[in-house]
Design a protein around this motif. Structure first.
Motif, PDB file in Angstrom:
ATOM      1  N   UNK A   1      -3.907  -0.647 -11.864  1.00  0.00           N
ATOM      2  CA  UNK A   1      -4.177  -0.408 -10.444  1.00  0.00           C
ATOM      3  C   UNK A   1      -5.520  -1.001 -10.038  1.00  0.00           C
ATOM      4  N   UNK A   2      -6.535  -0.815 -10.857  1.00  0.00           N
ATOM      5  CA  UNK A   2      -7.849  -1.365 -10.519  1.00  0.00           C
ATOM      6  C   UNK A   2      -7.798  -2.892 -10.478  1.00  0.00           C
ATOM      7  N   UNK A   3      -7.101  -3.519 -11.433  1.00  0.00           N
ATOM      8  CA  UNK A   3      -6.949  -4.979 -11.384  1.00  0.00           C
ATOM      9  C   UNK A   3      -6.272  -5.401 -10.082  1.00  0.00           C
TER      10      UNK A   3
ATOM     11  N   UNK B   1      -7.615  -8.105   1.347  1.00  0.00           N
ATOM     12  CA  UNK B   1      -6.622  -7.048   1.508  1.00  0.00           C
ATOM     13  C   UNK B   1      -7.122  -5.797   0.807  1.00  0.00           C
ATOM     14  N   UNK B   2      -7.015  -4.676   1.498  1.00  0.00           N
ATOM     15  CA  UNK B   2      -7.496  -3.411   0.959  1.00  0.00           C
ATOM     16  C   UNK B   2      -6.362  -2.524   0.491  1.00  0.00           C
ATOM     17  N   UNK B   3      -6.749  -1.457  -0.186  1.00  0.00           N
ATOM     18  CA  UNK B   3      -5.777  -0.485  -0.685  1.00  0.00           C
ATOM     19  C   UNK B   3      -6.285   0.930  -0.429  1.00  0.00           C
ATOM     20  N   UNK B   4      -5.330   1.825  -0.362  1.00  0.00           N
ATOM     21  CA  UNK B   4      -5.596   3.251  -0.249  1.00  0.00           C
ATOM     22  C   UNK B   4      -4.872   3.899  -1.417  1.00  0.00           C
ATOM     23  N   UNK B   5      -5.619   4.499  -2.338  1.00  0.00           N
ATOM     24  CA  UNK B   5      -5.050   5.098  -3.545  1.00  0.00           C
ATOM     25  C   UNK B   5      -4.897   6.587  -3.307  1.00  0.00           C
ATOM     26  N   UNK B   6      -3.646   7.052  -3.292  1.00  0.00           N
ATOM     27  CA  UNK B   6      -3.343   8.452  -3.016  1.00  0.00           C
ATOM     28  C   UNK B   6      -2.644   9.090  -4.212  1.00  0.00           C
ATOM     29  N   UNK B   7      -2.809  10.392  -4.350  1.00  0.00           N
ATOM     30  CA  UNK B   7      -2.121  11.158  -5.400  1.00  0.00           C
ATOM     31  C   UNK B   7      -0.935  11.937  -4.835  1.00  0.00           C
ATOM     32  N   UNK B   8      -0.483  11.599  -3.631  1.00  0.00           N
ATOM     33  CA  UNK B   8       0.569  12.358  -2.956  1.00  0.00           C
ATOM     34  C   UNK B   8       1.854  12.472  -3.790  1.00  0.00           C
ATOM     35  N   UNK B   9       2.082  11.542  -4.671  1.00  0.00           N
ATOM     36  CA  UNK B   9       3.333  11.547  -5.427  1.00  0.00           C
ATOM     37  C   UNK B   9       3.433  12.548  -6.550  1.00  0.00           C
ATOM     38  N   UNK B  10       2.364  13.255  -6.869  1.00  0.00           N
ATOM     39  CA  UNK B  10       2.395  14.092  -8.072  1.00  0.00           C
ATOM     40  C   UNK B  10       3.071  15.449  -7.895  1.00  0.00           C
ATOM     41  N   UNK B  11       3.317  15.883  -6.668  1.00  0.00           N
ATOM     42  CA  UNK B  11       3.955  17.189  -6.478  1.00  0.00           C
ATOM     43  C   UNK B  11       5.430  17.090  -6.870  1.00  0.00           C
ATOM     44  N   UNK B  12       6.014  18.186  -7.351  1.00  0.00           N
ATOM     45  CA  UNK B  12       7.441  18.150  -7.707  1.00  0.00           C
ATOM     46  C   UNK B  12       8.331  17.693  -6.550  1.00  0.00           C
ATOM     47  N   UNK B  13       8.033  18.155  -5.332  1.00  0.00           N
ATOM     48  CA  UNK B  13       8.824  17.757  -4.160  1.00  0.00           C
ATOM     49  C   UNK B  13       8.776  16.250  -3.955  1.00  0.00           C
ATOM     50  N   UNK B  14       7.575  15.673  -4.031  1.00  0.00           N
ATOM     51  CA  UNK B  14       7.434  14.244  -3.784  1.00  0.00           C
ATOM     52  C   UNK B  14       7.965  13.407  -4.946  1.00  0.00           C
ATOM     53  N   UNK B  15       7.854  13.921  -6.170  1.00  0.00           N
ATOM     54  CA  UNK B  15       8.493  13.239  -7.307  1.00  0.00           C
ATOM     55  C   UNK B  15       9.995  13.136  -7.064  1.00  0.00           C
TER      56      UNK B  15
ATOM     57  N   UNK C   1       9.794  11.654 -18.019  1.00  0.00           N
ATOM     58  CA  UNK C   1       9.207  10.670 -18.919  1.00  0.00           C
ATOM     59  C   UNK C   1       8.297   9.670 -18.239  1.00  0.00           C
ATOM     60  N   UNK C   2       7.968   9.928 -16.972  1.00  0.00           N
ATOM     61  CA  UNK C   2       7.046   9.065 -16.235  1.00  0.00           C
ATOM     62  C   UNK C   2       6.035   9.913 -15.484  1.00  0.00           C
ATOM     63  N   UNK C   3       4.817   9.416 -15.399  1.00  0.00           N
ATOM     64  CA  UNK C   3       3.785  10.012 -14.557  1.00  0.00           C
ATOM     65  C   UNK C   3       3.548   9.077 -13.374  1.00  0.00           C
ATOM     66  N   UNK C   4       3.259   9.661 -12.222  1.00  0.00           N
ATOM     67  CA  UNK C   4       2.844   8.852 -11.070  1.00  0.00           C
ATOM     68  C   UNK C   4       1.321   8.778 -11.125  1.00  0.00           C
ATOM     69  N   UNK C   5       0.827   7.568 -11.288  1.00  0.00           N
ATOM     70  CA  UNK C   5      -0.622   7.379 -11.366  1.00  0.00           C
ATOM     71  C   UNK C   5      -1.209   7.190  -9.974  1.00  0.00           C
ATOM     72  N   UNK C   6      -0.444   6.633  -9.070  1.00  0.00           N
ATOM     73  CA  UNK C   6      -0.945   6.491  -7.715  1.00  0.00           C
ATOM     74  C   UNK C   6       0.104   5.978  -6.759  1.00  0.00           C
ATOM     75  N   UNK C   7      -0.080   6.326  -5.493  1.00  0.00           N
ATOM     76  CA  UNK C   7       0.680   5.751  -4.395  1.00  0.00           C
ATOM     77  C   UNK C   7      -0.342   4.922  -3.621  1.00  0.00           C
ATOM     78  N   UNK C   8      -0.041   3.635  -3.462  1.00  0.00           N
ATOM     79  CA  UNK C   8      -1.007   2.719  -2.868  1.00  0.00           C
ATOM     80  C   UNK C   8      -0.525   2.200  -1.525  1.00  0.00           C
ATOM     81  N   UNK C   9      -1.319   2.428  -0.487  1.00  0.00           N
ATOM     82  CA  UNK C   9      -1.145   1.716   0.764  1.00  0.00           C
ATOM     83  C   UNK C   9      -1.847   0.382   0.612  1.00  0.00           C
ATOM     84  N   UNK C  10      -1.218  -0.691   1.059  1.00  0.00           N
ATOM     85  CA  UNK C  10      -1.777  -2.034   0.892  1.00  0.00           C
ATOM     86  C   UNK C  10      -1.711  -2.747   2.241  1.00  0.00           C
ATOM     87  N   UNK C  11      -2.848  -3.288   2.676  1.00  0.00           N
ATOM     88  CA  UNK C  11      -2.849  -4.017   3.937  1.00  0.00           C
ATOM     89  C   UNK C  11      -4.217  -4.569   4.280  1.00  0.00           C
TER      90      UNK C  11
END
Length: 161
Positions: free
Chosen positions: A95-97, A107-121, A129-139
């Protein structure tokens, strides 16, 4: 701009212009991101591209700053708990790369953790077997915030005998 300047000027962008991102550029940033260090070449990252319907279901308070692209970056669990942590750390490097490659092109990014809740997963259809490390807005940034103060790095040093 050199790499030090890129690192020092990159910001988490919270409001984007409506301009579209060139898909070839986006793919080149993802390819560069994949050069992240990853133990035993596990390449644990997976990328979901979110459409309008999924974004609406997530109901993010600012719709990711109205970013033209929203990505979910997943990390595959490893065979052991240590490998799972290594994979998550490698995916954070991915993600940092990506963030720096995009920033180099304005181009910028917005790194959010919104995906980690059970509802959003569940909304995202993330398998076990997967972790959400980030949800990225890109623009393209509409507003670039000023840097926030940082603790002097010397205050983070510890010398061991």
């Amino acid at each position: 701009m050199n790499i030090i300047d890129l690192i020092k000027t990159r910001r988490n962008i919270k409001k984007f212009k409506p301009d579209e991102i060139n898909k070839n550029l986006l793919h080149s940033w993802l390819e560069a991101a994949a050069m992240a260090p990853n133990h035993r070449m596990t390449e644990p990252w997976e990328i979901y591209f979110l459409g309008t319907e999924t974004r609406e279901k997530l109901n993010h308070k600012t719709n990711f700053g109205n970013a033209s692209i929203v990505l979910v970056i997943l990390s595959k669990h490893g065979a052991t708990s240590v490998e799972t942590v290594e994979n998550a750390l490698a995916t954070a490097c991915f993600i940092q790369n990506f963030n720096l490659a995009a920033w180099a092109e304005g181009v910028g990014t917005f790194w959010s953790s919104i995906g980690i809740t059970p509802k959003n997963r569940a909304i995202l259809g993330v398998p076990d077997g997967y972790d959400i490390i980030g949800v990225l807005g890109v623009g393209y940034p509409d507003v670039i915030p000023e840097p926030k103060p940082r603790t002097p790095i010397q205050n983070k040093f510890r010398n061991l005998p």
